[in-house]
Design a protein around this motif. Structure first.
Motif, mmCIF file in Angstrom:
data_model
loop_
_atom_site.group_PDB
_atom_site.id
_atom_site.type_symbol
_atom_site.label_atom_id
_atom_site.label_comp_id
_atom_site.label_asym_id
_atom_site.label_seq_id
_atom_site.Cartn_x
_atom_site.Cartn_y
_atom_site.Cartn_z
ATOM 1 N N SER A 130 32.807 20.257 -35.772
ATOM 2 C CA SER A 130 33.582 21.410 -35.351
ATOM 3 C C SER A 130 34.111 21.189 -33.945
ATOM 4 O O SER A 130 33.443 20.577 -33.101
ATOM 5 N N VAL A 131 35.314 21.691 -33.689
ATOM 6 C CA VAL A 131 35.945 21.575 -32.379
ATOM 7 C C VAL A 131 36.200 22.978 -31.862
ATOM 8 O O VAL A 131 36.801 23.808 -32.549
ATOM 9 N N LYS A 132 35.691 23.238 -30.666
ATOM 10 C CA LYS A 132 35.930 24.543 -30.060
ATOM 11 C C LYS A 132 36.899 24.405 -28.904
ATOM 12 O O LYS A 132 36.999 23.343 -28.270
ATOM 13 N N VAL A 133 37.598 25.484 -28.603
ATOM 14 C CA VAL A 133 38.601 25.479 -27.547
ATOM 15 C C VAL A 133 37.897 25.410 -26.202
ATOM 16 O O VAL A 133 36.954 26.163 -25.933
ATOM 17 N N GLY A 134 38.340 24.505 -25.325
ATOM 18 C CA GLY A 134 37.764 24.369 -24.003
ATOM 19 C C GLY A 134 38.327 25.408 -23.050
ATOM 20 O O GLY A 134 39.511 25.739 -23.078
ATOM 21 N N VAL A 135 37.468 25.961 -22.188
ATOM 22 C CA VAL A 135 37.877 26.972 -21.209
ATOM 23 C C VAL A 135 37.371 26.540 -19.843
ATOM 24 O O VAL A 135 36.191 26.210 -19.675
ATOM 25 N N LEU A 136 38.265 26.499 -18.830
ATOM 26 C CA LEU A 136 37.869 26.083 -17.486
ATOM 27 C C LEU A 136 36.853 27.035 -16.905
ATOM 28 O O LEU A 136 35.824 26.641 -16.391
ATOM 29 N N CYS A 137 37.158 28.306 -16.919
ATOM 30 C CA CYS A 137 36.234 29.339 -16.438
ATOM 31 C C CYS A 137 36.000 30.301 -17.596
ATOM 32 O O CYS A 137 36.776 31.224 -17.789
ATOM 33 N N LYS A 142 35.462 6.261 -31.539
ATOM 34 C CA LYS A 142 35.544 6.980 -30.277
ATOM 35 C C LYS A 142 36.827 7.804 -30.227
ATOM 36 O O LYS A 142 37.906 7.290 -30.492
ATOM 37 N N ILE A 143 36.654 9.081 -29.903
ATOM 38 C CA ILE A 143 37.798 9.971 -29.704
ATOM 39 C C ILE A 143 37.742 10.402 -28.247
ATOM 40 O O ILE A 143 36.824 11.118 -27.832
ATOM 41 N N SER A 144 38.695 9.933 -27.439
ATOM 42 C CA SER A 144 38.626 10.150 -25.991
ATOM 43 C C SER A 144 38.910 11.596 -25.604
ATOM 44 O O SER A 144 38.326 12.114 -24.659
ATOM 45 N N ALA A 145 39.801 12.227 -26.300
ATOM 46 C CA ALA A 145 40.131 13.626 -25.998
ATOM 47 C C ALA A 145 40.251 14.375 -27.322
ATOM 48 O O ALA A 145 41.279 14.298 -28.005
ATOM 49 N N VAL A 146 39.199 15.074 -27.685
ATOM 50 C CA VAL A 146 39.150 15.745 -28.983
ATOM 51 C C VAL A 146 40.143 16.900 -29.010
ATOM 52 O O VAL A 146 40.269 17.658 -28.047
ATOM 53 N N SER A 147 40.848 17.030 -30.143
ATOM 54 C CA SER A 147 41.746 18.168 -30.351
ATOM 55 C C SER A 147 41.331 18.884 -31.632
ATOM 56 O O SER A 147 40.475 18.408 -32.386
ATOM 57 N N GLU A 200 37.149 20.994 -27.012
ATOM 58 C CA GLU A 200 38.486 20.419 -27.051
ATOM 59 C C GLU A 200 38.787 19.755 -25.712
ATOM 60 O O GLU A 200 38.577 20.324 -24.641
ATOM 61 N N GLY A 201 39.236 18.495 -25.767
ATOM 62 C CA GLY A 201 39.526 17.721 -24.562
ATOM 63 C C GLY A 201 38.413 16.787 -24.164
ATOM 64 O O GLY A 201 38.623 15.865 -23.366
ATOM 65 N N ALA A 202 37.189 17.019 -24.687
ATOM 66 C CA ALA A 202 36.073 16.143 -24.373
ATOM 67 C C ALA A 202 36.127 14.898 -25.241
ATOM 68 O O ALA A 202 36.888 14.809 -26.210
ATOM 69 N N SER A 203 35.315 13.917 -24.894
ATOM 70 C CA SER A 203 35.237 12.690 -25.684
ATOM 71 C C SER A 203 34.019 12.757 -26.582
ATOM 72 O O SER A 203 33.029 13.422 -26.269
ATOM 73 N N VAL A 204 34.080 12.050 -27.698
ATOM 74 C CA VAL A 204 32.975 12.029 -28.640
ATOM 75 C C VAL A 204 32.959 10.676 -29.333
ATOM 76 O O VAL A 204 34.012 10.049 -29.531
ATOM 77 N N SER A 205 31.760 10.243 -29.678
ATOM 78 C CA SER A 205 31.593 8.979 -30.388
ATOM 79 C C SER A 205 30.794 9.227 -31.653
ATOM 80 O O SER A 205 29.738 9.871 -31.618
ATOM 81 N N LEU A 206 31.297 8.716 -32.759
ATOM 82 C CA LEU A 206 30.603 8.760 -34.031
ATOM 83 C C LEU A 206 30.205 7.345 -34.402
ATOM 84 O O LEU A 206 30.959 6.389 -34.157
ATOM 85 N N SER A 207 29.032 7.211 -34.993
ATOM 86 C CA SER A 207 28.570 5.871 -35.377
ATOM 87 C C SER A 207 27.848 5.956 -36.698
ATOM 88 O O SER A 207 27.641 7.037 -37.254
ATOM 89 N N VAL A 239 26.096 9.300 -37.628
ATOM 90 C CA VAL A 239 25.575 9.879 -36.393
ATOM 91 C C VAL A 239 26.692 10.703 -35.768
ATOM 92 O O VAL A 239 27.677 10.157 -35.259
ATOM 93 N N SER A 240 26.565 12.040 -35.852
ATOM 94 C CA SER A 240 27.587 12.954 -35.338
ATOM 95 C C SER A 240 26.882 14.126 -34.663
ATOM 96 O O SER A 240 25.749 14.463 -35.016
ATOM 97 N N PRO A 241 27.509 14.756 -33.674
ATOM 98 C CA PRO A 241 26.852 15.821 -32.913
ATOM 99 C C PRO A 241 26.603 17.053 -33.782
ATOM 100 O O PRO A 241 27.406 17.396 -34.643
#
Length: 739
Positions: A562-569, A535-540, A498-505, A490-492
């Motif tokens: 896949s991990v995408k770069v996080g952007v504040l704005c 659980k990955i609390s802060a994805v890189s 990047e920086g978000a949390s994710v859980s795989l099961s 079970v994966s998204p």
């Protein structure tokens, strides 16, 4: 000897004379000689008659022709005479009173040259004659010779011919017959008057090369619908008047010219073609056979690389024509969804009209898109069909069109029900899938903007949405598993920021919550404890890759996360904006902490909370609010104070972005250093920072918890504090600003 005596004296005589010796010879033969036997035009020749070793001769001259008897030439007794007429001449010598005649001389033939000129002409009048051909040479008398009957004589490489009444000779050209040919003519009524020899006519019997068949264009492999010209060429025979014969695969009425044009070729035109040339009764050899192959109209094959977009990567399109051949130009198109026709229209890409290179590079592509190629060649240009569309997929969520999957995972069981929903401000949608076997199809069970599938192995594909306005959503991978006992991961389905949390099961068909699950990242074991989740609390970015799980010795298939770069704005492109926002957030938090501490102390001392002010910010009285909220735990009133901070953005603004106002809250929770009483109320402080900007902003919340060092009672709660940052458009009116 002799002696004499007188008549009156018979006895008186002279002595005997000296002896005179008389030699009697046989009758001599006169000799006729001529300085030349040819009388030039308007000239004459000298004839000489002589009798050897004797004197006192006179001469008689005689002339005859083939049509006249011999006659004596009058008034001619000299040894030498000049004549200007042709004929057969003889002479003899005479002397003495009793005329004595020598034998008559031998005949001397004198020919007179007449002024008519003769030329040798060739029929057929081809500039080049080939061995094996039959030709006729004609001796033609010019300047009035047409009205006279003539005899003709030839000189050539073989033995000269005798006089003949035929003015032409016909023969088959061979190596021995090559050379110079001349002729002359004489009148039939005057056999000894003839023309001069003609100028030499040189006959060269060339060896004829074997014809060759050529194609224009020179492609032996063409496609149905193309036009090609088949041409027969005879090297060295360019000036000849040839008639051509063809042996071809499909020629109901064989042409006689050297070109055979096939317009809109079909497969029946495939086969061998050969030709030969013909002049009168002369034939060349047959050419070698050239084989023409006509194939079905080609469909180019388009490939894209990469299939999945990476940030900053270029996309390379390659177009290959089936059965590779030469002369192609390539055309490049973007596929634009056309839901009304249940297909796509094609828009020509920039500089994509007839490139010589079969590759095309697209820079800056960020979203899912479809592409098509075509090819053309020849004049007029022949075009192939369009290739099947190929897609380059982006996993990043598109703001205008997006795709959601329920349940939100990549792997599914065959017993699952999966819904794919298109989202965006469009009325029409379709969901497309690109299967493992390369087939492109539309969702067959489409309800509104949702596609429902009951997964099977044929549903393993890449899915995306297309709107009626031509927008593409992000693309997702869906895999289907029919192993009833095996687990799935079970994966998204979408990239994780990047920086978000994710859980795989790991999940079974009959059991969704599992424990003692092993997790692998790129085939490397990364978790093997009793937990059922990874659980990955802060994805890189380093967390990107293939994941799979293992339960009770059975492994799931692996899926890519896949991990995408996080952007504040995300839509901001100006560095000063980030600096200002960061400073604003930092300053607001710092001020809130100070104000919270002051407010808390003040309340503790007097039970009254006064409005906050600061010299560093412009505070409007109307922007200071007090709210009373019931504390459900203690029944006391909580005081909430707002402070508004306005900052102006000094960076360059984009004119085409609509300015909107958003809020960032910073929550500060403050606890008493000493032990609080049960009735003590928590205080919530809000600091609002407004920053003017032309960019759209997204509300962001930062929470700060400051706990009491002393143990609080169970019903006592921490006080949340929020710092709110609003960024306004300068053009927005004051009435639209929040106060």
């Amino acid at each position: 000897m002799c002696k004499s005596r007188r008549r009156d004296d018979s006895y008186s005589s002279t002595e005997w004379s000296e002896a005179f010796t008389l030699s009697v010879s046989n009758q001599p033969r006169a000799t006729l000689t001529a300085g030349t036997t040819i009388i030039t035009v308007g000239g004459s020749v000298t004839l000489t008659c002589s009798v050897q070793s004797s004197h006192g001769w006179k001469y008689e001259w005689f002339r005859r022709t083939q049509t006249t008897y011999e006659g004596k030439i009058r008034d001619q007794q000299n040894r030498d005479i000049r004549v200007s007429e042709g004929g057969i001449y003889r002479c003899r010598g005479t002397r003495g009173n009793l005329v004595y005649y020598t034998y008559i001389s031998d005949d001397v033939t004198i020919e007179k040259t007449i002024s008519n000129k003769v030329v040798v002409k060739q029929q057929p009048n081809w500039p080049q004659i080939f061995r094996g051909e039959t030709i006729t040479l004609t001796c033609e008398v010019q300047e009035g010779g047409e009205t006279t009957e003539w005899w003709y004589e030839w000189r050539g490489p073989s033995t000269p011919t005798q006089w003949t009444h035929n003015n032409d000779v016909t023969f088959r050209v061979s190596e021995s017959s090559s050379g110079d040919y001349m002729c002359k003519s004489r009148r039939r009524d005057d056999s000894y008057s003839s023309t001069e020899w003609s100028e030499a006519f040189t006959l060269s019997g060339s060896i004829l090369s074997k014809p060759t068949v050529t194609l224009q264009p020179s492609w032996t492999q063409i496609y149905s619908g193309e036009t090609v010209t088949v041409r027969c060429e005879i090297q060295g025979g360019e000036g000849a008047q040839w008639t051509y014969e063809w042996r071809a695969a499909k020629l109901n009425t064989p042409p006689t010219s050297n070109e055979y044009r096939i317009i809109r070729a079909t497969e029946s035109d495939s086969g061998g073609y050969s030709c030969r040339g013909r002049r009168d009764y002369f034939f060349s050899e047959w050419s070698d056979i050239i084989t023409l192959t006509v194939l079905y109209k080609p469909c180019p094959v388009l490939t894209v690389s990469p299939s999945w977009l990476s940030p900053g990567a270029s996309v390379t399109l390659n177009c290959e024509v089936e059965h590779p051949s030469a002369g192609w130009s390539f055309y490049w198109y973007k596929a634009v969804p056309d839901l009304s026709q249940k297909s796509s229209s094609y828009e020509l890409l920039p500089d994509g009209n007839g490139t010589a290179n079969n590759s095309y590079i697209i820079h800056g592509q960020t979203h899912t898109a479809g592409y098509v190629c075509g090819a053309g060649r020849g004049d007029p240009e022949y075009h192939t069909d369009h290739s099947q569309p190929k897609f380059v997929w982006s996993a990043d969520v598109h703001s205008a069109a997006s795709l959601t999957v329920s349940p939100d995972r990549v792997q599914h069981f065959t017993s699952d029900s999966v819904s794919l929903t298109c989202e965006g401000k469009f009325a029409e949608w379709r969901v497309r899938k690109f299967s493992e076997d390369g087939r492109l199809s539309d969702c067959s069970r489409m309800t509104g903007s949702t596609c429902d599938i009951n997964p099977s192995k044929s549903d393993i594909a890449v899915y995306w949405c297309e709107s009626g306005s031509g927008e593409f959503s992000s693309a997702v991978n869906i895999t289907v598993h029919d192993d009833g006992n095996g687990p799935i991961l079970v994966s998204p389905v979408h990239p994780v920021t990047e920086g978000a949390s994710v859980s795989l099961s790991c999940s079974l068909r009959t059991q969704q919550i599992l424990s003692n699950v092993f997790f692998y990242h790129n085939d490397k074991l990364i978790q093997n404890d009793t937990r059922g989740e990874l659980k990955i609390s802060a994805v890189s970015k380093s967390d990107e890759g293939f994941y799979k799980c293992q339960y009770s010795g059975r492994e799931s298939a692996q899926s890519w996360m896949s991990v995408k770069v996080g952007v504040l704005c995300p839509e901001s492109s100006s560095l000063p904006v980030w600096l200002i926002v960061g400073l604003a957030c930092g300053i607001s938090v710092f001020i809130i902490v100070l104000i919270s501490f002051y407010h808390y102390r003040k309340k503790k001392d007097s039970g009254f909370i006064s409005p906050m002010t600061t010299t560093n910010h412009v505070v409007n009285q109307s922007e200071i609010h007090k709210h009373n909220c019931l504390d459900h735990g203690a029944g006391e009133i909580q005081d909430i104070t707002y402070s508004v901070i306005q900052l102006k953005h000094v960076g360059k603004k984009r004119k085409h972005h609509k300015s909107q106002e958003h809020t960032i809250y910073s929550e500060v929770k403050v606890g008493d250093e000493e032990k609080s009483s049960p009735a003590a109320s928590n205080e919530e402080l809000y600091s609002e920072v407004r920053l003017e900007s032309s960019l759209e902003d997204i509300p962001t919340y930062a929470e700060i918890n400051c706990h009491n060092k002393a143990k609080a009672k169970e019903n006592q709660e921490d006080s949340p504090t929020y710092a709110q940052v609003n960024r306004h458009n300068k053009r927005a009116s004051k009435n639209n600003q929040r106060h």
